[in-house]
Design a protein around this motif. Structure first.
Motif, short mmCIF file in Angstrom:
data_model
loop_
_atom_site.label_atom_id
_atom_site.label_comp_id
_atom_site.label_asym_id
_atom_site.label_seq_id
_atom_site.Cartn_x
_atom_site.Cartn_y
_atom_site.Cartn_z
N CYS A 1 -66.17 7.46 38.14
CA CYS A 1 -65.53 6.89 36.28
C CYS A 1 -64.32 6.96 37.36
N PHE A 2 -63.70 7.72 37.46
CA PHE A 2 -62.17 8.26 38.06
C PHE A 2 -61.34 6.97 39.18
N ILE A 3 -62.65 7.32 40.09
CA ILE A 3 -63.09 5.81 40.92
C ILE A 3 -62.59 4.65 40.53
N THR A 4 -63.28 3.97 39.92
CA THR A 4 -63.56 3.04 39.55
C THR A 4 -62.57 2.81 38.34
N TYR A 5 -62.07 3.67 37.62
CA TYR A 5 -60.55 3.44 36.98
C TYR A 5 -59.59 2.85 38.04
N LEU A 6 -59.79 4.03 38.86
CA LEU A 6 -58.50 3.97 39.93
C LEU A 6 -57.96 1.90 40.35
N ALA A 7 -59.65 1.49 40.86
CA ALA A 7 -59.67 0.19 41.96
C ALA A 7 -59.42 -0.33 40.57
N LEU A 8 -59.89 -0.34 39.38
CA LEU A 8 -59.49 -1.51 38.51
C LEU A 8 -58.51 -1.22 38.25
N LEU A 9 -57.41 -0.24 38.20
CA LEU A 9 -56.02 -0.82 37.92
C LEU A 9 -54.91 -0.63 38.90
N LEU A 10 -55.76 -0.58 40.54
CA LEU A 10 -54.58 -0.89 41.32
C LEU A 10 -55.01 -2.11 42.42
N SER A 11 -56.09 -2.98 41.78
CA SER A 11 -56.50 -4.37 42.45
C SER A 11 -55.64 -5.01 41.60
N CYS A 12 -55.11 -6.15 42.91
CA CYS A 12 -54.24 -7.10 42.06
C CYS A 12 -54.99 -8.71 42.18
N ASN A 13 -55.07 -9.21 43.13
CA ASN A 13 -56.65 -10.69 43.10
C ASN A 13 -58.26 -9.94 42.80
N LEU A 14 -57.96 -9.43 41.98
CA LEU A 14 -60.36 -9.65 41.78
C LEU A 14 -60.43 -10.81 41.10
N SER A 15 -62.01 -10.80 41.32
CA SER A 15 -62.56 -12.43 40.72
C SER A 15 -62.63 -11.63 39.58
N ASP A 16 -63.00 -13.10 38.58
CA ASP A 16 -63.48 -12.59 37.39
C ASP A 16 -65.06 -12.03 37.58
N GLU A 17 -66.09 -12.34 38.09
CA GLU A 17 -66.75 -11.65 38.23
C GLU A 17 -66.98 -10.13 38.73
N MET A 18 -65.44 -9.81 40.10
CA MET A 18 -65.58 -8.15 40.27
C MET A 18 -65.02 -7.25 38.76
N VAL A 19 -64.05 -8.22 37.62
CA VAL A 19 -63.64 -8.05 36.61
C VAL A 19 -64.53 -7.41 35.55
N ILE A 20 -65.93 -8.07 35.76
CA ILE A 20 -66.83 -8.05 34.44
C ILE A 20 -67.58 -6.26 35.48
N LEU A 21 -67.90 -7.09 36.82
CA LEU A 21 -68.55 -5.27 37.41
C LEU A 21 -68.22 -4.44 37.23
N LEU A 22 -66.68 -4.05 36.98
CA LEU A 22 -65.85 -2.74 37.47
C LEU A 22 -65.72 -2.49 35.84
N LEU A 23 -66.04 -3.22 35.47
CA LEU A 23 -65.28 -3.18 33.42
C LEU A 23 -67.17 -2.26 33.22
N SER A 24 -68.05 -3.20 33.23
CA SER A 24 -69.77 -2.72 33.02
C SER A 24 -69.39 -1.43 33.54
N ILE A 25 -69.11 -0.65 34.59
CA ILE A 25 -69.54 0.69 35.37
C ILE A 25 -68.38 1.55 34.93
N MET A 26 -67.09 1.04 34.41
CA MET A 26 -66.68 1.63 33.74
C MET A 26 -67.13 2.21 32.37
N GLY A 27 -67.97 1.33 31.82
CA GLY A 27 -68.59 1.66 30.44
C GLY A 27 -69.79 2.92 30.33
N ILE A 28 -70.07 1.87 31.81
CA ILE A 28 -71.40 3.44 31.87
C ILE A 28 -71.49 4.16 32.06
#
Length: 166
Positions: A95-122
């Protein structure tokens, strides 16, 4: 109108002296801070990432909450198969790693954002359910009080003080 009976301060302090309950409380507190900070700032953050409008204005929250709604089933099953402690540590770490990946990434595709948000929710939704379940097993004679302590006290500390009525 129901009358609220005061909780013995010594009983409440005994919860903080119990190492297992204290570690569960800290885990849930960190989980709640991630949850509230992410949900509060999510639309603004998604707008700065310049993802599609449908993700910024509700789609991101939808995928996050969809993950959170199915996560107790997934993580509960895994906890039954192995160990609650092991699943809690693994889920909290990811959860912490995914949170950091989501916050520190600059160029994320729509699909990657959706994937990271779904993983964070889980991960966020499942950790809360596991902490409450495991906490009630630590002191079975005070199941309800321990669940209330873990659920409400962590939320109160994470969001700040509020006035409440009994």
């Amino acid at each position: 109108m129901a009358i609220c009976e005061p909780i013995s301060p010594t009983l409440l302090l005994s919860f903080f002296k119990n190492q297992t309950l204290l570690s569960l409380f800290v885990t849930l507190l960190a989980n709640q801070i991630i949850l509230f900070s992410l949900l509060f700032l999510l639309p603004d953050y998604l707008e700065t990432l310049q993802v599609s409008n449908w993700i910024t204005f509700g789609g991101g929250t939808l995928f996050f909450m969809a993950g959170a709604s199915i996560s107790p089933l997934i993580l509960g099953y895994l906890a039954d198969r192995s160990s609650v402690k092991q699943v809690l540590v693994t889920a909290s770490t990811f959860c912490f790693i995914t949170y950091l990946a989501l916050l520190l990434s600059c160029n994320l595709s729509d699909e990657m954002v959706i994937l990271l948000l779904s993983i964070m929710g889980i991960l966020v939704g499942g950790v809360s359910a596991l902490v409450w379940s495991f906490g009630s097993q630590v002191l079975p004679e005070h199941r309800g009080l321990v669940s209330a302590f873990l659920a409400r006290m962590a939320s109160m500390v994470a969001t700040g003080p509020r006035t409440t009525r009994c």
